[in-house]
Design a protein around this motif. Structure first.
Motif, PDB file in Angstrom:
ATOM      1  N   ALA A 152       3.753  -8.325 -52.327  1.00 18.04           N
ATOM      2  CA  ALA A 152       2.802  -9.429 -52.487  1.00 18.04           C
ATOM      3  C   ALA A 152       3.380 -10.728 -51.939  1.00 18.04           C
ATOM      4  CB  ALA A 152       2.426  -9.593 -53.959  1.00 18.04           C
ATOM      5  N   VAL A 153       4.636 -11.016 -52.238  1.00 14.60           N
ATOM      6  CA  VAL A 153       5.270 -12.239 -51.752  1.00 14.60           C
ATOM      7  C   VAL A 153       5.406 -12.205 -50.236  1.00 14.60           C
ATOM      8  CG1 VAL A 153       7.422 -13.574 -51.746  1.00 14.60           C
ATOM      9  CG2 VAL A 153       6.472 -12.758 -53.906  1.00 14.60           C
ATOM     10  N   SER A 154       5.784 -11.057 -49.683  1.00 17.14           N
ATOM     11  CA  SER A 154       5.994 -10.952 -48.232  1.00 17.14           C
ATOM     12  C   SER A 154       4.715 -11.218 -47.450  1.00 17.14           C
ATOM     13  CB  SER A 154       6.538  -9.564 -47.886  1.00 17.14           C
ATOM     14  OG  SER A 154       7.786  -9.332 -48.494  1.00 17.14           O
ATOM     15  N   VAL A 155       3.636 -10.549 -47.826  1.00 16.68           N
ATOM     16  CA  VAL A 155       2.382 -10.760 -47.095  1.00 16.68           C
ATOM     17  C   VAL A 155       1.810 -12.144 -47.401  1.00 16.68           C
ATOM     18  CG1 VAL A 155       1.811  -8.323 -46.800  1.00 16.68           C
ATOM     19  CG2 VAL A 155       1.088  -9.496 -48.881  1.00 16.68           C
ATOM     20  N   SER A 156       2.108 -12.681 -48.584  1.00 13.72           N
ATOM     21  CA  SER A 156       1.640 -14.029 -48.918  1.00 13.72           C
ATOM     22  C   SER A 156       2.396 -15.090 -48.133  1.00 13.72           C
ATOM     23  CB  SER A 156       1.792 -14.287 -50.424  1.00 13.72           C
ATOM     24  OG  SER A 156       0.922 -13.458 -51.165  1.00 13.72           O
ATOM     25  N   LEU A 157       3.671 -14.853 -47.833  1.00 11.27           N
ATOM     26  CA  LEU A 157       4.414 -15.774 -46.973  1.00 11.27           C
ATOM     27  C   LEU A 157       3.755 -15.847 -45.589  1.00 11.27           C
ATOM     28  CD1 LEU A 157       8.108 -14.871 -47.869  1.00 11.27           C
ATOM     29  CD2 LEU A 157       7.027 -17.101 -48.201  1.00 11.27           C
ATOM     30  N   LEU A 158       3.332 -14.698 -45.080  1.00 11.15           N
ATOM     31  CA  LEU A 158       2.660 -14.676 -43.777  1.00 11.15           C
ATOM     32  C   LEU A 158       1.357 -15.470 -43.817  1.00 11.15           C
ATOM     33  CD1 LEU A 158       3.221 -10.907 -42.891  1.00 11.15           C
ATOM     34  CD2 LEU A 158       4.214 -12.857 -41.686  1.00 11.15           C
ATOM     35  N   THR A 159       0.540 -15.234 -44.826  1.00  9.49           N
ATOM     36  CA  THR A 159      -0.741 -15.938 -44.894  1.00  9.49           C
ATOM     37  C   THR A 159      -0.555 -17.401 -45.283  1.00  9.49           C
ATOM     38  OG1 THR A 159      -1.075 -15.186 -47.188  1.00  9.49           O
ATOM     39  CG2 THR A 159      -2.036 -13.845 -45.421  1.00  9.49           C
ATOM     40  N   ASP A 160       0.473 -17.700 -46.076  1.00  6.04           N
ATOM     41  CA  ASP A 160       0.784 -19.087 -46.427  1.00  6.04           C
ATOM     42  C   ASP A 160       1.086 -19.881 -45.160  1.00  6.04           C
ATOM     43  OD1 ASP A 160       1.888 -20.885 -48.980  1.00  6.04           O
ATOM     44  OD2 ASP A 160       2.988 -21.274 -47.124  1.00  6.04           O
ATOM     45  N   ALA A 161       1.842 -19.280 -44.257  1.00  4.96           N
ATOM     46  CA  ALA A 161       2.170 -19.951 -42.998  1.00  4.96           C
ATOM     47  C   ALA A 161       0.911 -20.241 -42.194  1.00  4.96           C
ATOM     48  CB  ALA A 161       3.134 -19.086 -42.191  1.00  4.96           C
ATOM     49  N   VAL A 162      -0.005 -19.275 -42.152  1.00  4.21           N
ATOM     50  CA  VAL A 162      -1.255 -19.480 -41.422  1.00  4.21           C
ATOM     51  C   VAL A 162      -2.067 -20.595 -42.062  1.00  4.21           C
ATOM     52  CG1 VAL A 162      -3.435 -18.420 -40.741  1.00  4.21           C
ATOM     53  CG2 VAL A 162      -1.315 -17.096 -40.611  1.00  4.21           C
ATOM     54  N   ALA A 211      -2.355 -12.230 -51.213  1.00  6.32           N
ATOM     55  CA  ALA A 211      -2.066 -12.861 -49.926  1.00  6.32           C
ATOM     56  C   ALA A 211      -3.281 -13.617 -49.400  1.00  6.32           C
ATOM     57  CB  ALA A 211      -1.619 -11.804 -48.915  1.00  6.32           C
ATOM     58  N   ILE A 212      -4.460 -13.051 -49.597  1.00  5.79           N
ATOM     59  CA  ILE A 212      -5.675 -13.736 -49.158  1.00  5.79           C
ATOM     60  C   ILE A 212      -5.880 -15.015 -49.963  1.00  5.79           C
ATOM     61  CG2 ILE A 212      -8.192 -13.560 -49.052  1.00  5.79           C
ATOM     62  CD1 ILE A 212      -7.804 -10.576 -48.390  1.00  5.79           C
ATOM     63  N   ALA A 213      -5.589 -14.955 -51.261  1.00  6.15           N
ATOM     64  CA  ALA A 213      -5.670 -16.164 -52.083  1.00  6.15           C
ATOM     65  C   ALA A 213      -4.626 -17.182 -51.658  1.00  6.15           C
ATOM     66  CB  ALA A 213      -5.493 -15.804 -53.554  1.00  6.15           C
ATOM     67  N   ALA A 214      -3.461 -16.704 -51.196  1.00  3.19           N
ATOM     68  CA  ALA A 214      -2.375 -17.607 -50.806  1.00  3.19           C
ATOM     69  C   ALA A 214      -2.754 -18.456 -49.599  1.00  3.19           C
ATOM     70  CB  ALA A 214      -1.107 -16.803 -50.499  1.00  3.19           C
ATOM     71  N   ILE A 215      -3.517 -17.882 -48.671  1.00  6.47           N
ATOM     72  CA  ILE A 215      -3.900 -18.671 -47.499  1.00  6.47           C
ATOM     73  C   ILE A 215      -4.835 -19.811 -47.901  1.00  6.47           C
ATOM     74  CG2 ILE A 215      -5.927 -17.310 -46.817  1.00  6.47           C
ATOM     75  CD1 ILE A 215      -5.084 -17.683 -43.925  1.00  6.47           C
ATOM     76  N   GLU A 216      -5.694 -19.559 -48.874  1.00 10.16           N
ATOM     77  CA  GLU A 216      -6.586 -20.609 -49.356  1.00 10.16           C
ATOM     78  C   GLU A 216      -5.801 -21.685 -50.093  1.00 10.16           C
ATOM     79  OE1 GLU A 216      -9.411 -18.472 -51.688  1.00 10.16           O
ATOM     80  OE2 GLU A 216     -10.602 -17.877 -49.958  1.00 10.16           O
ATOM     81  N   SER A 217      -4.792 -21.283 -50.874  1.00  3.39           N
ATOM     82  CA  SER A 217      -3.965 -22.237 -51.602  1.00  3.39           C
ATOM     83  C   SER A 217      -3.178 -23.122 -50.645  1.00  3.39           C
ATOM     84  CB  SER A 217      -3.009 -21.489 -52.537  1.00  3.39           C
ATOM     85  OG  SER A 217      -2.133 -22.385 -53.192  1.00  3.39           O
ATOM     86  N   ALA A 218      -2.548 -22.516 -49.634  1.00  2.00           N
ATOM     87  CA  ALA A 218      -1.786 -23.290 -48.657  1.00  2.00           C
ATOM     88  C   ALA A 218      -2.699 -24.218 -47.870  1.00  2.00           C
ATOM     89  CB  ALA A 218      -1.042 -22.350 -47.718  1.00  2.00           C
ATOM     90  N   GLY A 219      -3.874 -23.721 -47.507  1.00  2.00           N
ATOM     91  CA  GLY A 219      -4.818 -24.546 -46.769  1.00  2.00           C
ATOM     92  C   GLY A 219      -5.298 -25.732 -47.592  1.00  2.00           C
ATOM     93  N   ALA A 220      -5.545 -25.507 -48.886  1.00  3.74           N
ATOM     94  CA  ALA A 220      -5.970 -26.603 -49.757  1.00  3.74           C
ATOM     95  C   ALA A 220      -4.878 -27.667 -49.863  1.00  3.74           C
ATOM     96  CB  ALA A 220      -6.315 -26.060 -51.147  1.00  3.74           C
TER      97      ALA A 220
END
Length: 259
Positions: free
Chosen positions: A156-166, A79-88
């Motif tokens: 993993a997908v659920s918490v990554s959806l949250l961080t992806d949105a952020v 999930a922490i990696a997902a926020i960086e991916s979405a931000g990029a």
């Protein structure tokens, strides 16, 4: 006359598959895939090495006890990696370019979550391999083992959806990813993942027992050992986190689209 973009010209599955392939190749090049494989080993070194003798002095099997937490933590790191991916993607204007193409607006998110799922399966395989080397075993049925993997991927997908949105709507996603290390550390340390709830002060035990990391970790232990699972608690947290994640990316997507 304004032309109307036909978003049905490229199907969701086809577009998502293509974008997911690009995301996976990018993750391999950036080293994120390597980290997904190696991080369980790092977690084992941090937790198993200093604690297993003390735990096993009482007759317990610490590898059997600890491995589920290692895998849950891998989901938090996904999930922490997902926020960086979405931000990029947001900084590169990827979302806006995707919106100009005849594909579903869901495709970029589905592609990123496909990589999260693949990443999580890689971490599960690596973590289980290390756990088995130290004594971890699946004593449940094949269905129990399949559900073990399924719950981890859903988490993993659920918490990554949250961080992806952020990461989609907030600038400085890399800094936010660093800040998120604090709550994930609190959830892991204040859980039954490392020690039983009885090892915490009485006032903290209700939180320790009922927070999502503890509930999921206990369910995974039961599945690995072939015991009955507290279906209500783990289902409530799994469904609740997934619903919150879907709502978050929906709101983030609308905000991004209307900028």
């Amino acid at each position: 006359m304004t032309a109307v973009l036909d978003r049905s010209s490229v199907g969701l599955v086809s577009a998502s598959t293509t974008l997911a392939g690009r995301k996976i190749r990018a993750a391999v090049r950036s080293g994120d895939a390597t980290f997904a494989l190696l991080s369980p080993a790092v977690f084992f070194v941090c937790f198993y090495t200093p604690l297993h003798r003390r735990f096993e002095a009482g007759g317990g099997d610490y590898a059997q006890f600890l491995t589920p937490l290692i895998l849950v933590q891998a989901g938090l790191f996904a999930a922490i990696a997902a926020i960086e991916s979405a931000g990029a993607d947001a900084r590169a204007g990827t979302r806006m370019r995707m919106m100009s193409m005849p594909i579903s607006r869901l495709a970029p998110v589905v592609a990123r979550m496909t990589w999260v799922s693949v990443r999580m399966v890689m971490s599960i395989a690596a973590g289980v391999a290390i756990g088995v080397a130290l004594g971890f075993r699946f004593d449940g049925s094949p269905t129990d083992t399949a559900l073990f993997v399924f719950l981890l991927v859903v988490f993993a997908v659920s918490v990554s959806l949250l961080t992806d949105a952020v990461g989609t709507v907030v600038t400085g996603s890399a800094a936010i990813a660093g800040v998120l290390m604090i709550p994930q550390l609190v959830l892991v340390m204040a859980s039954t993942g490392l020690v039983p709830a009885e090892g915490f002060p009485g006032w903290a035990q209700p939180f320790v027992r009922n927070q999502p990391v503890s509930v999921l970790t206990e369910a995974l232990r039961d599945l690995a050992s072939g015991r009955d699972v507290d279906d209500v608690a783990v289902t409530a947290w799994s469904v609740g986190l997934f619903a919150a994640g879907v709502l978050a990316v929906t709101v983030a997507g609308r905000r991004q689209f209307h900028r």
